[in-house]
Design a protein around this motif. Structure first.
Motif, PDB file in Angstrom:
ATOM      1  N   SER A 144      56.414  33.779  43.630  1.00  0.00           N
ATOM      2  CA  SER A 144      56.324  34.602  44.838  1.00  0.00           C
ATOM      3  C   SER A 144      57.070  35.918  44.644  1.00  0.00           C
ATOM      4  O   SER A 144      58.283  35.930  44.426  1.00  0.00           O
ATOM      5  CB  SER A 144      56.908  33.846  46.039  1.00  0.00           C
ATOM      6  OG  SER A 144      56.856  34.638  47.204  1.00  0.00           O
ATOM      7  N   GLN A 178      58.320  38.729  46.641  1.00  0.00           N
ATOM      8  CA  GLN A 178      58.570  38.894  48.067  1.00  0.00           C
ATOM      9  C   GLN A 178      59.120  40.281  48.380  1.00  0.00           C
ATOM     10  O   GLN A 178      60.108  40.722  47.795  1.00  0.00           O
ATOM     11  CB  GLN A 178      59.538  37.819  48.557  1.00  0.00           C
ATOM     12  CG  GLN A 178      59.011  36.408  48.323  1.00  0.00           C
ATOM     13  CD  GLN A 178      59.823  35.342  49.019  1.00  0.00           C
ATOM     14  OE1 GLN A 178      60.865  35.618  49.606  1.00  0.00           O
ATOM     15  NE2 GLN A 178      59.348  34.105  48.967  1.00  0.00           N
ATOM     16  N   TYR A 180      61.685  44.256  45.798  1.00  0.00           N
ATOM     17  CA  TYR A 180      61.120  42.915  45.781  1.00  0.00           C
ATOM     18  C   TYR A 180      62.127  41.899  45.252  1.00  0.00           C
ATOM     19  O   TYR A 180      62.978  42.223  44.420  1.00  0.00           O
ATOM     20  CB  TYR A 180      59.870  42.866  44.894  1.00  0.00           C
ATOM     21  CG  TYR A 180      58.737  43.744  45.372  1.00  0.00           C
ATOM     22  CD1 TYR A 180      57.856  43.305  46.354  1.00  0.00           C
ATOM     23  CD2 TYR A 180      58.555  45.019  44.840  1.00  0.00           C
ATOM     24  CE1 TYR A 180      56.819  44.112  46.792  1.00  0.00           C
ATOM     25  CE2 TYR A 180      57.517  45.832  45.278  1.00  0.00           C
ATOM     26  CZ  TYR A 180      56.654  45.371  46.249  1.00  0.00           C
ATOM     27  OH  TYR A 180      55.634  46.174  46.684  1.00  0.00           O
ATOM     28  N   SER A 185      66.802  34.826  42.833  1.00  0.00           N
ATOM     29  CA  SER A 185      65.755  35.746  42.393  1.00  0.00           C
ATOM     30  C   SER A 185      65.960  36.123  40.925  1.00  0.00           C
ATOM     31  O   SER A 185      67.071  36.104  40.404  1.00  0.00           O
ATOM     32  CB  SER A 185      65.740  37.008  43.259  1.00  0.00           C
ATOM     33  OG  SER A 185      66.952  37.717  43.135  1.00  0.00           O
ATOM     34  N   LYS A 206      49.765  32.294  51.583  1.00  0.00           N
ATOM     35  CA  LYS A 206      51.008  32.689  52.229  1.00  0.00           C
ATOM     36  C   LYS A 206      52.005  31.537  52.257  1.00  0.00           C
ATOM     37  O   LYS A 206      51.627  30.383  52.437  1.00  0.00           O
ATOM     38  CB  LYS A 206      50.743  33.162  53.663  1.00  0.00           C
ATOM     39  CG  LYS A 206      49.981  34.477  53.741  1.00  0.00           C
ATOM     40  CD  LYS A 206      49.796  34.921  55.181  1.00  0.00           C
ATOM     41  CE  LYS A 206      49.084  36.262  55.257  1.00  0.00           C
ATOM     42  NZ  LYS A 206      48.888  36.704  56.664  1.00  0.00           N
ATOM     43  N   GLN A 248      55.682  35.100  53.584  1.00  0.00           N
ATOM     44  CA  GLN A 248      55.725  35.842  52.328  1.00  0.00           C
ATOM     45  C   GLN A 248      54.517  35.445  51.486  1.00  0.00           C
ATOM     46  O   GLN A 248      53.911  34.398  51.703  1.00  0.00           O
ATOM     47  CB  GLN A 248      57.016  35.559  51.559  1.00  0.00           C
ATOM     48  CG  GLN A 248      58.273  36.139  52.191  1.00  0.00           C
ATOM     49  CD  GLN A 248      58.395  37.649  52.021  1.00  0.00           C
ATOM     50  OE1 GLN A 248      57.585  38.281  51.336  1.00  0.00           O
ATOM     51  NE2 GLN A 248      59.412  38.233  52.638  1.00  0.00           N
ATOM     52  N   LYS A 249      54.192  36.279  50.530  1.00  0.00           N
ATOM     53  CA  LYS A 249      52.994  36.038  49.722  1.00  0.00           C
ATOM     54  C   LYS A 249      53.267  35.037  48.606  1.00  0.00           C
ATOM     55  O   LYS A 249      54.301  35.092  47.938  1.00  0.00           O
ATOM     56  CB  LYS A 249      52.502  37.350  49.116  1.00  0.00           C
ATOM     57  CG  LYS A 249      51.194  37.219  48.328  1.00  0.00           C
ATOM     58  CD  LYS A 249      50.820  38.517  47.644  1.00  0.00           C
ATOM     59  CE  LYS A 249      50.497  39.595  48.638  1.00  0.00           C
ATOM     60  NZ  LYS A 249      50.052  40.847  47.972  1.00  0.00           N
TER      61      LYS A 249
END
Length: 214
Positions: free
Chosen positions: A55, A57, A68, A103, A187, A207-208
């Motif tokens: 993802s 984001q 991101y 992340s 999603k 979020q994608k």
């Protein structure tokens, strides 16, 4: 007065920009959803237990754009529409600065999309990860209990039995997302608990889902 040549250049420029916008819109609205749905029916990319969900984001603010978080999750539970994700992280070496951020850099994220299935990604129980205040740092206790960490420091956190008990909603609905929204809409929309202990989708936190890999 503008010369005919300048007017022609402006017209060509306008048409070019318009065409680029149309192509981008078709790519985002038609092509990408089609390819996502197609991938959902293949063994390599369908959503299932053990899948890795990538993802990218967007965390941009009103004053900044293009920021991101690059996250990777492991699917550790599927219960009807409830899909529990556990962030994939990398344990730190002893002298590295402490951080709980899950992340990755863009470069590491891209590399893991190609190579994560070649790595050992250990499932570490919550109790072990916090038992001796590891602070997400590799240590002898974890190395002895999870030998695969000698090959790769990547891991995901296994949750406790209480967190998998749907009869305790306040503990259950953590990092639990809608299976339907992942498959149909691409999603990641989390569930949250209301004051009445009823789960509902937090659509504003959507979020994608960029990529799924088995």
């Amino acid at each position: 007065m503008h010369s005919p040549k300048i007017k022609l250049i402006k017209k060509v420029l306008f048409v070019s920009i318009l065409m680029l916008f149309v192509i981008y819109a078709l790519r985002e609205i038609v092509y990408k959803p089609y390819m996502w749905q197609k991938a959902m029916h293949t063994p390599e990319h369908r959503l299932q237990m053990g899948s890795f969900v990538f993802s990218k984001q967007d965390v941009s603010s009103s004053t900044q754009s293009g920021n991101y978080n690059y996250l990777i999750f492991k699917v550790i539970e599927i219960n009807g529409d409830y899909v529990r994700l556990s962030p994939v992280r990398k344990l730190l070496e002893k002298k590295q600065p402490k951080t709980s951020d899950s992340s990755f850099t863009r470069e590491t994220y891209r590399s893991l999309k190609l190579n994560i299935n070649k790595l050992e990604v250990a499932g570490i129980h919550h109790e072990d990860l916090h038992k001796i205040k590891t602070n997400f740092t590799l240590n002898d206790y974890l190395l002895e209990k999870y030998p695969s960490l000698k090959k790769s420091q990547y891991y995901y956190e296994e949750v406790s039995p209480n967190e998998k008990n749907i009869n305790i909603p306040s503990k259950y609905f953590k990092l639990v997302y809608s299976k339907e929204k992942i498959i149909e809409k691409r999603k990641l929309i989390p569930y949250r608990i209301t004051d009445s202990e009823t789960p509902e989708l937090a659509k504003e936190l959507s979020q994608k889902a960029s990529f799924i890999l088995n």
